[in-house]
Design an enzyme around this catalytic site. Structure first.
Site, PDB file in Angstrom:
ATOM      1  N   GLU A 178       0.815  -1.202   0.000  1.00 45.03           N
ATOM      2  CA  GLU A 178       0.000   0.000   0.000  1.00 45.03           C
ATOM      3  C   GLU A 178       0.860   1.269   0.000  1.00 45.03           C
ATOM      4  O   GLU A 178       0.525   2.261  -0.660  1.00 45.03           O
ATOM      5  CB  GLU A 178      -0.939   0.006   1.204  1.00 45.03           C
ATOM      6  N   PRO A 221      13.171 -12.629  -1.082  1.00 46.85           N
ATOM      7  CA  PRO A 221      12.013 -12.946  -0.236  1.00 46.85           C
ATOM      8  C   PRO A 221      11.227 -11.689   0.114  1.00 46.85           C
ATOM      9  O   PRO A 221      11.817 -10.613   0.301  1.00 46.85           O
ATOM     10  CB  PRO A 221      12.642 -13.571   1.004  1.00 46.85           C
ATOM     11  N   ARG A 222       9.914 -11.810   0.192  1.00 45.90           N
ATOM     12  CA  ARG A 222       9.096 -10.665   0.587  1.00 45.90           C
ATOM     13  C   ARG A 222       9.502 -10.172   1.966  1.00 45.90           C
ATOM     14  O   ARG A 222       9.501  -8.963   2.232  1.00 45.90           O
ATOM     15  CB  ARG A 222       7.624 -11.078   0.591  1.00 45.90           C
ATOM     16  N   GLY A 260      14.828  -2.658  -0.206  1.00 40.91           N
ATOM     17  CA  GLY A 260      15.004  -1.467  -1.024  1.00 40.91           C
ATOM     18  C   GLY A 260      15.889  -1.615  -2.236  1.00 40.91           C
ATOM     19  O   GLY A 260      16.310  -0.609  -2.812  1.00 40.91           O
ATOM     20  N   GLU A 261      16.178  -2.849  -2.664  1.00 39.02           N
ATOM     21  CA  GLU A 261      17.079  -3.045  -3.795  1.00 39.02           C
ATOM     22  C   GLU A 261      16.409  -3.698  -4.993  1.00 39.02           C
ATOM     23  O   GLU A 261      17.073  -4.052  -5.963  1.00 39.02           O
ATOM     24  CB  GLU A 261      18.276  -3.900  -3.376  1.00 39.02           C
ATOM     25  N   ASN A 295       2.607  -6.868  -7.390  1.00 33.91           N
ATOM     26  CA  ASN A 295       2.341  -5.981  -8.522  1.00 33.91           C
ATOM     27  C   ASN A 295       3.220  -6.336  -9.729  1.00 33.91           C
ATOM     28  O   ASN A 295       4.427  -6.090  -9.714  1.00 33.91           O
ATOM     29  CB  ASN A 295       2.591  -4.536  -8.090  1.00 33.91           C
ATOM     30  N   PRO A 296       2.636  -6.843 -10.815  1.00 28.52           N
ATOM     31  CA  PRO A 296       3.454  -7.224 -11.980  1.00 28.52           C
ATOM     32  C   PRO A 296       3.933  -6.032 -12.798  1.00 28.52           C
ATOM     33  O   PRO A 296       4.759  -6.195 -13.697  1.00 28.52           O
ATOM     34  CB  PRO A 296       2.488  -8.094 -12.796  1.00 28.52           C
ATOM     35  N   LEU A 297       3.416  -4.834 -12.492  1.00 28.72           N
ATOM     36  CA  LEU A 297       3.889  -3.655 -13.212  1.00 28.72           C
ATOM     37  C   LEU A 297       5.305  -3.248 -12.805  1.00 28.72           C
ATOM     38  O   LEU A 297       5.996  -2.579 -13.571  1.00 28.72           O
ATOM     39  CB  LEU A 297       2.944  -2.478 -12.962  1.00 28.72           C
ATOM     40  N   GLU A 298       5.717  -3.628 -11.605  1.00 25.32           N
ATOM     41  CA  GLU A 298       7.040  -3.206 -11.136  1.00 25.32           C
ATOM     42  C   GLU A 298       8.151  -3.685 -12.072  1.00 25.32           C
ATOM     43  O   GLU A 298       8.985  -2.878 -12.505  1.00 25.32           O
ATOM     44  CB  GLU A 298       7.266  -3.661  -9.704  1.00 25.32           C
TER      45      GLU A 298
END
Length: 424
Positions: free
Chosen positions: A61, A266-267, A308-309, A333-336
């Protein structure tokens, strides 16, 4: 009456909530230097002038909110933004990504006194809740202070809508106080209209308008030097239960793709050591990035257990698998990766980004794969495959065409705040 009972119960639950925070702190889920923020005690001063409060539950979010924050600040040079979230990971990620005139604090637990303390300090001119992280005391206290409320990128699952309908006597009270609800698509708009008489419109999914992730040039240069010409497969934001499928895909793809390197991000970075141990038991040479090491010529699996990488890894990769889609998490999000011109693969469980996933498939920018077929698709898309170049070009074109959604949303929020009497 129900809300008064909830308010009273949470007020009496202060000692229990304190113990909950202590347990979360012991488990590393709270920042010890900022734990007071969870009780509504600010660790930063309020900037002068108009302040919009934007709230996102966690990493996804908050990342979604960044595009909206950029547009709001660009349109109003006197505006300041307070972004709140509830997870330590999101706070750490936002530290390096928020623009000037924006700052971050943890959202307080839904205790009446802690909420009041938070609102007394920040005195927001308007509040924007991203998606659907709504807590009764928080929302009602803001309503009681006549703070204009907007629910942006509003969306819920089918089961969540059903739950809200079952508590219709509570739902109307909570949602009715919103000045505007900006649904993420037409279906979501109809869902919210069935819950409330508040204004609901569809302007599109804000995730589509997110800016490309940042890239650390020095870190990327070091990674490029370490990997040289090796083909790179990236599994982005994996969850427990998906790593073995990624390792199996690497094994299958490596049978035909010479010198393949697979990077697993990993998330939750604290899973890095578990993933490395699993990879080792599967017979792979594995290195963790959190140890400060770069992959070498013998590395099969590189576990990027840092924060952050992702932008650097998207740049490095030849093909990207968007995880959270092989188990019922809802898919990320597949747009990333599309912003970086990469072919995108994801599993069948993309409920949280279903509209984006469907549109990307239709545009030839992405493909849905089962776990059993992931390795074969990775192998097919590696190297100088014309198919990879075609998908990569389609992905980049698709991503670049989505920015209008954030522009539209920012204009509507500013107009709503002004129309409802925002003067702070």
């Amino acid at each position: 009456m129900i809300f008064r009972l909830y308010n009273a119960a949470t007020r009496l639950a202060g000692p229990l909530l304190d113990r909950l925070l202590e347990k979360r702190l012991a488990r590393g889920k709270e920042d010890p230097e900022r734990i007071s923020e969870r009780r509504g005690i600010a660790t930063l001063g309020r900037p002068d002038g108009r302040l919009f409060w934007v709230h996102g539950a966690s990493v996804g979010e908050c990342q979604t909110a960044l595009a909206l924050i950029d547009r709001l600040l660009a349109r109003d040079p006197g505006l300041q933004i307070l972004l709140t979230s509830g997870t330590r990971t999101s706070a750490e990620l936002m530290t390096g990504r928020l623009p000037e005139r924006a700052l971050h604090q943890f959202i307080p637990i839904d205790h009446p006194q802690w909420i009041a303390r938070f609102l007394d300090h920040w005195q927001p001119s308007a509040a924007v809740f991203v998606e659907s992280d709504l807590w009764p005391n928080l929302v009602l206290a803001a309503q009681a202070r006549n703070i204009p409320l907007v629910l942006a990128n509003a969306r819920m699952s089918k089961s969540s809508f059903a739950r809200w309908h079952r508590f219709g006597f509570l739902t109307g009270r909570l949602f009715q106080g919103f000045s505007l609800i900006l649904a993420s698509n037409e279906k979501q708009m109809e869902g919210f209209k069935s819950l409330t008489d508040a204004p609901v419109i569809s302007v599109g999914n804000l995730k589509r308008a997110a800016a490309p992730l940042t890239v650390d040039k020095a870190a990327l240069d070091a990674l490029k030097k370490a990997t040289d010409t090796r083909p790179v497969f990236l599994a982005a934001s994996t969850h427990d239960g998906e790593d073995l499928a990624v390792l199996d895909a690497h094994r299958r793809a490596a049978g035909t793709v010479t010198d393949l390197l697979t990077i697993i991000v990993p998330r939750h970075p604290n899973r890095g050591s578990d993933i490395a141990a699993l990879a080792a038991t599967e017979g792979f040479q594995t290195i963790c990035r959190s140890n400060g090491s770069l992959p070498n010529e013998t590395t099969d699996i590189y576990v990027a257990d840092t924060l952050g990488e992702m932008g650097s890894f998207f740049t490095l990769a030849d093909t990207v698998f968007v995880a959270g889609s092989l188990i019922p998490v809802g898919g990320h999000n597949p747009l990333e990766p599309a912003h970086f011109g990469k072919p995108v693969l994801f599993g069948p469980l993309m409920a949280n980004n279903a509209d984006i996933a469907a549109d990307m498939i239709a545009a030839g920018a992405a493909e849905e794969v089962e776990a059993s077929g992931l390795g074969d698709r990775v192998a097919a898309l590696m190297g100088d495959s014309p198919e990879r170049f075609r998908m990569a070009s389609a992905a980049l074109a698709f991503a670049q065409g989505q920015g209008r959604i954030a522009d539209d949303m920012a204009e509507r929020i500013l107009a709503t705040a002004s129309h409802t009497g925002e003067t702070r």
